[in-house]
Design an enzyme around this catalytic site. Structure first.
Site, PDB file in Angstrom:
ATOM      1  N   ARG A  55       0.807  -1.225   0.000  1.00  0.00           N
ATOM      2  CA  ARG A  55       0.000   0.000   0.000  1.00  0.00           C
ATOM      3  C   ARG A  55       0.840   1.276   0.000  1.00  0.00           C
ATOM      4  O   ARG A  55       0.639   2.178  -0.825  1.00  0.00           O
ATOM      5  CB  ARG A  55      -0.917   0.037   1.243  1.00  0.00           C
ATOM      6  CG  ARG A  55      -2.172  -0.772   1.110  1.00  0.00           C
ATOM      7  CD  ARG A  55      -2.552  -1.378   2.452  1.00  0.00           C
ATOM      8  NE  ARG A  55      -1.610  -2.438   2.723  1.00  0.00           N
ATOM      9  CZ  ARG A  55      -1.786  -3.701   2.310  1.00  0.00           C
ATOM     10  NH1 ARG A  55      -2.906  -4.039   1.732  1.00  0.00           N
ATOM     11  NH2 ARG A  55      -0.867  -4.629   2.518  1.00  0.00           N
ATOM     12  N   THR A  56       1.769   1.371   0.945  1.00  0.00           N
ATOM     13  CA  THR A  56       2.481   2.641   1.124  1.00  0.00           C
ATOM     14  C   THR A  56       3.355   2.951  -0.086  1.00  0.00           C
ATOM     15  O   THR A  56       3.334   4.062  -0.615  1.00  0.00           O
ATOM     16  CB  THR A  56       3.334   2.585   2.410  1.00  0.00           C
ATOM     17  OG1 THR A  56       2.507   2.089   3.469  1.00  0.00           O
ATOM     18  CG2 THR A  56       3.865   3.949   2.775  1.00  0.00           C
ATOM     19  N   LYS A  83      26.750  -4.732  -1.215  1.00  0.00           N
ATOM     20  CA  LYS A  83      28.221  -4.610  -1.174  1.00  0.00           C
ATOM     21  C   LYS A  83      28.677  -3.843   0.054  1.00  0.00           C
ATOM     22  O   LYS A  83      29.818  -3.403   0.136  1.00  0.00           O
ATOM     23  CB  LYS A  83      28.723  -3.890  -2.428  1.00  0.00           C
ATOM     24  CG  LYS A  83      28.316  -4.543  -3.727  1.00  0.00           C
ATOM     25  CD  LYS A  83      28.805  -3.691  -4.912  1.00  0.00           C
ATOM     26  CE  LYS A  83      27.873  -3.780  -6.089  1.00  0.00           C
ATOM     27  NZ  LYS A  83      28.064  -2.678  -7.046  1.00  0.00           N
ATOM     28  N   ARG A 105      11.317   3.842   4.237  1.00  0.00           N
ATOM     29  CA  ARG A 105      10.817   2.894   5.265  1.00  0.00           C
ATOM     30  C   ARG A 105      11.977   2.049   5.752  1.00  0.00           C
ATOM     31  O   ARG A 105      12.786   1.561   4.963  1.00  0.00           O
ATOM     32  CB  ARG A 105       9.730   1.998   4.681  1.00  0.00           C
ATOM     33  CG  ARG A 105       9.347   0.848   5.617  1.00  0.00           C
ATOM     34  CD  ARG A 105       8.207   0.013   5.102  1.00  0.00           C
ATOM     35  NE  ARG A 105       6.940   0.715   5.218  1.00  0.00           N
ATOM     36  CZ  ARG A 105       5.743   0.142   5.043  1.00  0.00           C
ATOM     37  NH1 ARG A 105       5.667  -1.144   4.734  1.00  0.00           N
ATOM     38  NH2 ARG A 105       4.635   0.851   5.166  1.00  0.00           N
ATOM     39  N   HIS A 133       4.165   5.762  11.753  1.00  0.00           N
ATOM     40  CA  HIS A 133       3.848   5.600  10.328  1.00  0.00           C
ATOM     41  C   HIS A 133       2.919   6.775  10.022  1.00  0.00           C
ATOM     42  O   HIS A 133       1.701   6.622   9.868  1.00  0.00           O
ATOM     43  CB  HIS A 133       3.159   4.249  10.132  1.00  0.00           C
ATOM     44  CG  HIS A 133       2.979   3.816   8.710  1.00  0.00           C
ATOM     45  ND1 HIS A 133       3.252   4.622   7.612  1.00  0.00           N
ATOM     46  CD2 HIS A 133       2.532   2.633   8.200  1.00  0.00           C
ATOM     47  CE1 HIS A 133       2.989   3.949   6.505  1.00  0.00           C
ATOM     48  NE2 HIS A 133       2.555   2.748   6.837  1.00  0.00           N
TER      49      HIS A 133
END
Ligand code: CP
Length: 297
Positions: A55-56, A83, A105, A133
């Site tokens: 969703r986000t 890396k 996020r 959030h």
């Protein structure tokens, strides 16, 4: 001034209402490109998600594109993270490549604490560990405001894994600003131990007839080990038809998603007439349009 969007706590209730009003405007005009497509034309946003998202991530991308911006989707698994590149160096790299804002996020609760001052572009919190959030919090407020025409004084039951939920974290921040009453339900071990004045623990079945909205939360098994028997959990804390029938007829059902049908919510409740779960998801696009526009202005 760089406008980071990190926590709802940095906004007054009036500022949040202005963002909600703008998101509502976008809900009416999001398919009228002549009205809105110019607003972020030539801007480029990077979506940087170190945790999975449907969703986000998608709604931030659609929001940007509706406003005429372009989006780069950074996927850690296929990047120089493999890396040894650090989070900070990845974000600084994207800044040096010229993106205008970073939607970010990460699983670390405090990931923004020490870094945001080092950036000359907006960082937008798309979920930080179990802390906040804020774009989800804002879309939840939009959904409640569209339904009830106000936020002040609303009574909301939240049921599930509240201790590990950043969605609940942002809701609490907003609830305090708007004088909402929050009732926390769920297994004792998944509830916060120090509730605040506007937050009370409650028995799920007892509180259902008294609230304006019920927000169901999934168990966040990625953040802790819980020996969960889905059937037993559903019996004690799942929202099924019998429980929905205890709710007021104008009360609504929310869930930030993803939901686990048959665990915290019955299959038949996801699209029940009192459910606003898919409306809530759609509001994610309009809310994120308002956030992106705010960050660029
Ligand atoms: N509500 C929410 O954050 O969903 P995603 O994890 O799919 O983005």
């Amino acid at each position: 001034m760089i406008k980071h969007f990190l926590s709802l706590s940095s906004f007054s209730s009036q500022e949040l209402l202005s963002l909600i009003e703008r998101a509502h405007f976008f809900s009416l005009h999001h398919k009228h490109p002549d009205k809105i497509h110019h607003l972020l034309k030539h801007k480029i946003f990077a979506n940087v998600f170190y945790e999975p998202s449907t969703r986000t991530r998608c709604s931030f991308e659609i929001a940007a594109k509706r406003l005429g911006a372009d989006v780069v989707n950074f996927v850690p698994e296929n990047s120089s993270v493999k890396k040894g590149e650090t989070v900070y160096d990845t974000l600084k790299t994207l800044e040096s490549l010229g993106v205008d804002g970073i939607v970010f996020r990460h699983s670390d609760d405090n990931v923004f604490d020490n870094v945001h001052g080092n950036f000359d572009l907006p960082l937008l919190n798309a979920g930080a560990g179990k802390n906040e959030h804020p774009s989800q919090g804002l879309l939840d407020l939009l959904t409640l405001h569209q339904e009830f025409g106000k936020l002040n004084g609303l009574k909301i039951a939240v049921c599930g894994d509240i201790k590990h939920s950043r969605v609940a974290g942002s809701l609490m921040v907003a609830a305090e600003k708007f004088g909402m009453e929050i009732y926390l339900c769920g297994p004792e071990s998944l509830l916060p131990t120090h509730p605040r004045s506007f937050v009370q623990h409650a028995n799920f079945d007892d509180i259902l007839p008294k609230v304006d909205a019920v927000m169901m939360l999934r168990i966040q098994l990625e953040r802790h080990d819980l020996d969960l028997d889905a059937k037993t959990y559903h019996r004690h804390f799942g929202l099924d038809l019998a429980r929905v029938e205890k709710m007021k007829k104008d009360a609504i059902i929310l869930h930030p998603g993803p939901f686990n049908r048959g665990v915290e919510i019955s299959d038949e409740i996801v699209e029940h007439k009192q459910s606003r779960i898919f409306k809530q998801m759609g509001n994610g696009v309009f809310t994120r349009m308002a956030i992106l526009e705010w960050a660029m202005n």
